[in-house]
Write an enzyme that holds these catalytic residues in place. Sequence first.
Site, short mmCIF file in Angstrom:
data_model
loop_
_atom_site.label_atom_id
_atom_site.label_comp_id
_atom_site.label_asym_id
_atom_site.label_seq_id
_atom_site.Cartn_x
_atom_site.Cartn_y
_atom_site.Cartn_z
N CYS A 12 0.84 -1.20 0.00
CA CYS A 12 0.00 0.00 0.00
C CYS A 12 0.88 1.25 0.00
O CYS A 12 0.58 2.24 -0.68
CB CYS A 12 -0.94 0.02 1.21
SG CYS A 12 -2.31 -1.16 1.12
N HIS A 51 -6.26 -2.76 -1.55
CA HIS A 51 -5.68 -3.77 -0.66
C HIS A 51 -6.63 -4.94 -0.47
O HIS A 51 -7.75 -4.78 -0.02
CB HIS A 51 -5.37 -3.15 0.71
CG HIS A 51 -4.75 -4.12 1.66
ND1 HIS A 51 -3.39 -4.27 1.78
CD2 HIS A 51 -5.30 -5.03 2.51
CE1 HIS A 51 -3.14 -5.20 2.68
NE2 HIS A 51 -4.29 -5.69 3.13
N ASN A 90 1.31 -16.61 -3.88
CA ASN A 90 1.49 -17.30 -2.61
C ASN A 90 0.35 -16.86 -1.69
O ASN A 90 0.12 -15.65 -1.54
CB ASN A 90 2.84 -16.94 -1.98
CG ASN A 90 4.00 -17.40 -2.83
OD1 ASN A 90 3.95 -18.44 -3.46
ND2 ASN A 90 5.05 -16.61 -2.87
N GLY A 96 4.61 -19.26 1.76
CA GLY A 96 5.67 -18.28 1.58
C GLY A 96 5.20 -16.84 1.44
O GLY A 96 6.00 -15.96 1.14
N THR A 98 4.68 -13.32 2.51
CA THR A 98 5.25 -12.50 3.58
C THR A 98 4.66 -11.10 3.61
O THR A 98 4.73 -10.43 4.64
CB THR A 98 6.78 -12.40 3.45
OG1 THR A 98 7.11 -11.85 2.18
CG2 THR A 98 7.44 -13.77 3.63
N HIS A 101 -0.73 -8.40 1.00
CA HIS A 101 -1.41 -7.61 -0.02
C HIS A 101 -1.24 -8.46 -1.27
O HIS A 101 -0.10 -8.73 -1.67
CB HIS A 101 -0.72 -6.25 -0.16
CG HIS A 101 -1.34 -5.32 -1.15
ND1 HIS A 101 -1.68 -4.03 -0.81
CD2 HIS A 101 -1.67 -5.45 -2.47
CE1 HIS A 101 -2.17 -3.41 -1.87
NE2 HIS A 101 -2.17 -4.27 -2.89
N HIS A 103 -0.41 -10.28 -4.49
CA HIS A 103 0.54 -9.93 -5.53
C HIS A 103 0.85 -11.17 -6.37
O HIS A 103 0.97 -12.26 -5.86
CB HIS A 103 1.84 -9.33 -4.96
CG HIS A 103 2.49 -10.12 -3.89
ND1 HIS A 103 1.98 -10.23 -2.60
CD2 HIS A 103 3.63 -10.85 -3.89
CE1 HIS A 103 2.78 -10.98 -1.87
NE2 HIS A 103 3.79 -11.38 -2.63
N HIS A 105 3.57 -12.89 -8.74
CA HIS A 105 4.97 -12.93 -9.14
C HIS A 105 5.00 -13.34 -10.60
O HIS A 105 4.47 -14.40 -10.95
CB HIS A 105 5.76 -13.96 -8.34
CG HIS A 105 5.88 -13.68 -6.89
ND1 HIS A 105 7.01 -13.13 -6.33
CD2 HIS A 105 5.01 -13.89 -5.87
CE1 HIS A 105 6.84 -13.00 -5.03
NE2 HIS A 105 5.63 -13.47 -4.72
#
Length: 117
Positions: A12, A51, A90, A96, A98, A101, A103, A105
């Site tokens: 954020c 978010h 994830n 995994g 961490t 929010h 996301h 990859h």
Amino acid sequence: MPGEPQDDCLFCKIVEGHVPATIVRETPTTVAFRDINPQAPTHVLVIPKAHYANAAVLAAADPALAADLLREAQEVADEDKLESYRVVFNTGTGAGQTVFHVHAHILGGRGLQWPPG
């Protein structure tokens, strides 16, 4: 509340411009930026500006925004001229995650073995 910026959320803060990131694409609903610890020659994170804790929460709350995220994954891959790439979400600490929010990859630029680990 889902969709609302969170004061303690790193992503954020990136969306709001309070934390620097190497942004490669931005749309009205998403931001894509290079991962600070890349696991492949191309490793870009695509996040919604709103978010949501993870992919499941986003998909349930705003399917159109989830589609925007996937569309941007393709745009990132196209811009980096990736013939093949992987999109990874994830979800949960055991997988995994961490930063809580959602996301995606985007990984590519080298051979990606399966299973990943």
